[in-house]
Write a protein that holds these residues in place. Structure first.
Motif, PDB file in Angstrom:
ATOM      1  N   LEU A 273       0.834  -1.216   0.000  1.00  0.00           N
ATOM      2  CA  LEU A 273       0.000   0.000   0.000  1.00  0.00           C
ATOM      3  C   LEU A 273       0.860   1.254   0.000  1.00  0.00           C
ATOM      4  N   GLU A 274       1.961   1.242   0.747  1.00  0.00           N
ATOM      5  CA  GLU A 274       2.877   2.396   0.760  1.00  0.00           C
ATOM      6  C   GLU A 274       3.434   2.639  -0.636  1.00  0.00           C
ATOM      7  N   LEU A 275       3.794   1.543  -1.307  1.00  0.00           N
ATOM      8  CA  LEU A 275       4.370   1.687  -2.646  1.00  0.00           C
ATOM      9  C   LEU A 275       3.341   2.252  -3.622  1.00  0.00           C
ATOM     10  N   ILE A 276       2.099   1.859  -3.451  1.00  0.00           N
ATOM     11  CA  ILE A 276       1.056   2.294  -4.388  1.00  0.00           C
ATOM     12  C   ILE A 276       0.559   3.701  -4.056  1.00  0.00           C
ATOM     13  N   ALA A 277       0.333   3.968  -2.780  1.00  0.00           N
ATOM     14  CA  ALA A 277      -0.346   5.223  -2.429  1.00  0.00           C
ATOM     15  C   ALA A 277       0.289   5.947  -1.253  1.00  0.00           C
ATOM     16  N   GLY A 278       1.537   5.615  -0.919  1.00  0.00           N
ATOM     17  CA  GLY A 278       2.209   6.275   0.197  1.00  0.00           C
ATOM     18  C   GLY A 278       2.684   7.676  -0.165  1.00  0.00           C
ATOM     19  N   SER A 279       3.353   8.312   0.778  1.00  0.00           N
ATOM     20  CA  SER A 279       3.682   9.730   0.622  1.00  0.00           C
ATOM     21  C   SER A 279       4.639  10.009  -0.541  1.00  0.00           C
ATOM     22  N   ALA A 280       5.464   9.029  -0.940  1.00  0.00           N
ATOM     23  CA  ALA A 280       6.412   9.295  -2.029  1.00  0.00           C
ATOM     24  C   ALA A 280       5.958   8.678  -3.348  1.00  0.00           C
ATOM     25  N   SER A 281       4.707   8.255  -3.429  1.00  0.00           N
ATOM     26  CA  SER A 281       4.247   7.557  -4.637  1.00  0.00           C
ATOM     27  C   SER A 281       3.798   8.545  -5.713  1.00  0.00           C
ATOM     28  N   PRO A 282       3.884   8.130  -6.984  1.00  0.00           N
ATOM     29  CA  PRO A 282       3.349   8.970  -8.073  1.00  0.00           C
ATOM     30  C   PRO A 282       1.858   9.239  -7.882  1.00  0.00           C
ATOM     31  N   PHE A 283       1.144   8.270  -7.308  1.00  0.00           N
ATOM     32  CA  PHE A 283      -0.290   8.460  -7.056  1.00  0.00           C
ATOM     33  C   PHE A 283      -0.517   9.690  -6.167  1.00  0.00           C
ATOM     34  N   THR A 284       0.240   9.765  -5.073  1.00  0.00           N
ATOM     35  CA  THR A 284       0.072  10.900  -4.153  1.00  0.00           C
ATOM     36  C   THR A 284       0.435  12.207  -4.854  1.00  0.00           C
ATOM     37  N   GLU A 285       1.504  12.161  -5.629  1.00  0.00           N
ATOM     38  CA  GLU A 285       1.916  13.376  -6.341  1.00  0.00           C
ATOM     39  C   GLU A 285       0.784  13.846  -7.267  1.00  0.00           C
ATOM     40  N   GLN A 286       0.160  12.879  -7.924  1.00  0.00           N
ATOM     41  CA  GLN A 286      -0.918  13.231  -8.852  1.00  0.00           C
ATOM     42  C   GLN A 286      -2.137  13.785  -8.092  1.00  0.00           C
ATOM     43  N   MET A 287      -2.487  13.137  -7.004  1.00  0.00           N
ATOM     44  CA  MET A 287      -3.641  13.596  -6.219  1.00  0.00           C
ATOM     45  C   MET A 287      -3.401  14.996  -5.659  1.00  0.00           C
ATOM     46  N   LEU A 288      -2.153  15.256  -5.243  1.00  0.00           N
ATOM     47  CA  LEU A 288      -1.829  16.579  -4.724  1.00  0.00           C
ATOM     48  C   LEU A 288      -1.924  17.617  -5.837  1.00  0.00           C
ATOM     49  N   SER A 289      -1.391  17.277  -7.003  1.00  0.00           N
ATOM     50  CA  SER A 289      -1.382  18.275  -8.076  1.00  0.00           C
ATOM     51  C   SER A 289      -2.798  18.533  -8.597  1.00  0.00           C
TER      52      SER A 289
END
Lengths: 415, 425
Positions: A273-289
């Motif tokens: 889960l960390e790899l998919i949606a953790g703080s350093a994941s591309p997913f998080t970067e996309q959600m933030l942007s």
């Protein structure tokens, strides 16, 4: 050079499991006495009889055991310069203290008071009123409500759906007799664990425990868990509360696992889960942007006798959109695999986290208690697992556990 | 423990204790009361996030997180706390000591370089923070402000501070208001950061298992631009006396009501004030716990806190709506009991032990040792734990009674829960 804690685990003749960590240089010591009777234990068999308990019984008992004819056991700990408290988890109740002086006397008090229950009607009534206040506080806590909304969505029958404190109605049903019967059934050395850490001598701990549990009657009760389907009870569940922004949790219902296998699965599942949606994941970067998140989601898990969920929590104006994106990300990871470099980093992170977080007597005692209660072969099992696990293990775990058809989205919406 | 000035207005205290596996470095920026304004407070709150989310060399959150995780779960955070009328912005870094690094990674050197980057080379250029990073941090701050109501207890305590210290900087929430936060620009935040680095007093604390001269060297380089003296601000700022108690009630969508009472005092010695607080509300057998919770069953939590800088003592509890008045009477009764000296000898002795226990617990963690070091700056207290214990031992029942007589009720603040039990479902 920092001295490593000197750890040992023994099973005493009375059946009590004792874990100790002698920690050189620390000025305080702490002790935790746990029994495998928690808020999720609502049914048990004893002497051929089936007993059902109102939700909140283990927690009520935790409160009530601090009472005696003179008032409160806390005062006796205070007189020794110790600070005492207790907590009730789904699968255990733990009584603890910490002190910088008179550790042997405080330990003796801890081991003694749990064996001297006091269930006078007036005292129980007074405690009921205090517990009702505790429940009100929990009902007003959005994080607490979010967690239990998630569990209610995930589970059909398992008692983890209930707040450890119970409900106002169930608290009213708890009688001195129910408390006494529960205590008789579960507060037996064979069902208990003592964990001590800090400035102490392991031998003294064991001698004290052996002496104070001498002659304790044997454990006769057997806890029972209801049948729980593999499917989730609700794929979506929401509540309205006084919050500034929607809070949400996405949980995956996983098949229950026990012992060392549970520790391994929890480790792999949280890493995935960390790899998919953790703080350093591309997913998080996309959600933030995209403005769907303003901070990374937190990854967590909850597991025990008959339940196991991996979940993420966060805040968003559009929880459904974040969840949809998360499911797409899981599907992509399933097809393309997880990030190998980041997997290596997270293993390092896990190692450091364990070493740093166990650098105090209470943290060490906590770790030993968790491990012993879960039936792990060693409290530092995770350190060994971190060396053994592979990226392929994490990918297999992801494929098996992060299933969209075993998912619940829980939301606390602003009232 | 060695405290030395390493640059104008920058002091550093180094403590070594071999029992720890990790190192802790805290930089405490002491923002004086005159800069705790409606406009500037949210800027400092924003800086907490801006300075620790990315740097010029690690321009995204993902980059910085990856770097910290790779350093064996190193931690870098910042937060803002109220210190009387002043604010304290604390940048905190904790990492695994090199001796535990299994592959020989020089964690300390890399972490010190990272702290240096965060404060010296943040994610900014041409006099402004990076626009995208600024947008994210600003949205996070606005969310935090919008969600203050989520935690009813801290919301009430803030409301009580607003009323108790009306007209004083301490009345302002540390994060400021949404309206003021909305006005901050990347340029304004940059200017506040520059000003903070050059003109704000700093008290740094380093706790580690062995001596870390590199930490002092990094701090010296970090503040090398400072040329002129920076005074440490006066932190003690007793609140203005209220002519009469002020009462405030606000309805809230909650099951439980919450009550907070702020008492003011003129001049109680610090140790006596701490002991008074312990006897009333924080020791395990404190009067509020013993009577309001255990005897009367009025509440689950009921505690007190003392602000040595604002000369005030605050009691707060959660209570059923129909028992708000009973709780308020109960608090008054306990304070009256201390004024009369009507409390057991055993309680006085146990409260003294409780204070000693707190110091002992503090000495068993890096954070606790750092907090003890900061007592020098915050309260002018650089005594050892043993000296503090001895001083508390000298306090008599009469001294405590006299201190309690100084307590004057200033503000009572109530959040009245309007939901019935079972309504939250």
């Amino acid at each position: 050079m920092t001295a490593e804690p000197k750890c040992s685990t023994v099973r005493l003749g009375c059946g009590l499991t004792v874990c100790t960590a002698e920690m050189q240089g620390f000025g305080t010591a702490c002790a935790q006495l746990g029994t495998r009777f928690g808020s999720a234990h609502l049914q048990y068999r004893s002497g051929g009889r089936l007993v059902a308990l109102p939700p909140g019984t283990a927690h009520f008992l935790e409160h009530q055991l601090f009472k005696n004819e003179d008032g409160d056991v806390d005062y006796q700990f205070a007189a020794l310069g110790a600070a005492s408290n207790a907590y009730t988890e789904f699968d255990r109740t733990v009584y603890h203290f910490r002190t910088a002086e008179h550790f042997p006397e405080a330990l003796a008090l801890l081991l003694d008071f749990v064996q001297r229950p006091y269930f006078a009607a007036e005292s129980v009534e007074n405690e009921r009123s205090i517990i009702a206040q505790e429940l009100d506080e929990a009902l007003d806590d959005p994080d607490d409500r979010l967690f239990f909304t998630l569990l209610e969505g995930l589970y059909h029958t398992h008692p983890v759906r209930f707040d450890a404190v119970g409900t106002h109605e169930s608290i009213r049903q708890i009688t001195p007799e129910i408390l006494h019967r529960s205590w008789e059934s579960f507060y037996r050395p064979q069902n208990m664990i003592l964990c001590c850490a800090g400035d102490l001598h392991a031998e003294t701990v064991c001698e004290t425990a052996e002496r104070l549990f001498a002659g304790a009657p044997p454990m006769q009760a057997e806890t029972l868990m209801p049948e729980e389907p593999e499917t989730v009870a609700h794929s979506f569940l929401s509540r309205k509360m006084s919050v500034g922004k929607p809070l949400f949790a996405v949980g995956f219902k996983c098949p229950p696992v026990t012992g060392d296998a549970l520790e391994r699965t929890v480790l792999l599942g949280t890493l995935a889960l960390e790899l998919i949606a953790g703080s350093a994941s591309p997913f998080t970067e996309q959600m933030l942007s995209e403005g769907l998140l303003t901070d990374a989601l937190s990854v967590d898990c909850s597991a025990g006798d008959g339940w196991f969920t991996l979940f993420l929590e966060g805040e968003s104006d559009d929880p459904q959109a974040v969840t949809d994106a998360l499911l797409r990300e899981i599907e992509t990871a399933r097809q393309q695999g997880l990030d190998a470099k980041r997997f290596g980093t997270l293993r390092r992170c896990g190692y450091g986290d364990l070493l740093i977080s166990r650098n105090s007597p209470p943290a060490m005692a906590d770790a030993m208690m968790q491990a012993a209660a879960a039936g792990l072969s060693a409290h530092d099992l995770r350190l060994r697992l971190l060396r053994q696990i592979t990226l392929q293990d994490a990918e297999a775990c992801m494929a098996a556990l992060l299933r969209p058809d075993r998912m619940t989205l829980a939301v606390i919406e602003p009232a | 423990m060695k405290r030395e000035e390493i640059a104008p207005g920058v002091c550093c205290t180094a403590c070594t204790d071999a029992k720890f596996r990790s190192c802790l470095l805290e930089l405490n920026f002491l923002i004086p009361a005159e800069k705790r304004t409606a406009e500037l407070s949210p800027c400092y709150a924003l800086l907490c996030d801006l300075l620790t989310a990315s740097t010029k060399r690690c321009p995204s959150r993902a980059d910085l997180t990856e770097q910290l995780d790779a350093l064996y779960a190193a931690d870098l955070t910042a937060h803002l706390t109220s210190c009387g009328d002043a604010l304290m912005l604390t940048v905190s870094a904790e990492w695994l000591d090199d001796s535990f690094s299994p592959d020989g990674t020089a964690v300390t050197a890399e972490m010190l370089a990272l702290v240096y980057d965060c404060l010296h080379d943040p994610n900014a250029e041409n006099g402004a923070f990076d626009a995208e990073e600024f947008r994210l941090c600003m949205q996070n701050l606005l969310d935090d402000i919008d969600c203050e109501q989520n935690d009813k207890r801290s919301f009430l305590l803030q409301k009580a501070a607003e009323l108790a210290y009306a007209g004083e900087p301490a009345a302002l929430p540390p994060c400021g208001t949404r309206a003021a936060a909305d006005q901050i620009t990347p340029q304004a935040a940059y200017a506040v950061w520059r000003d903070m680095m050059l003109h704000t007093a700093v008290d740094a604390v380093c706790v580690s298992p062995r001596e870390l001269p590199a930490a002092g060297e990094m701090l010296t380089r970090l503040f090398a631009e400072r040329k002129t003296a920076v005074p440490f601000p006066q932190l003690a700022a007793p609140g203005r006396k209220k002519p009469a108690p002020q009462f405030y009630t606000e309805d809230t969508d909650a099951v439980q009501s919450k009550l907070c009472a702020v008492y003011q005092y003129d001049s109680i010695p610090q140790d006596t004030a701490r002991l008074l607080n312990a006897v009333l509300g924080t020791a395990p057998n404190a009067l509020l716990f013993r009577d309001l919770r255990e005897k009367l069953g009025l509440c689950y939590y009921c505690t007190s806190s003392v602000s040595l800088l604002k000369s005030s003592l605050t009691v707060d509890l959660g209570v059923r709506t129909d028992q708000i008045e009973a709780a308020q009477r109960g608090i008054e009764a306990e304070i009256a009991a201390i004024r009369r000296g009507d409390f057991p000898d055993a309680l006085l002795e146990e409260a003294k032990r409780w204070l000693a226990y707190q110091d002992a617990v503090g000495a068993d963690s890096t954070g606790g040792i750092a907090a003890a070091c900061m007592r020098h700056t915050l309260y002018g207290d650089d005594r050892t734990a043993a000296a503090r214990r001895d001083a508390v031992q000298q306090i008599t029942r009469e001294m405590l009674t006299d201190a309690a007589k100084q307590l004057r009720l200033g503000t009572v603040c109530v959040l009245r829960g309007t939901l019935r039990e079972g309504a939250v479902s």
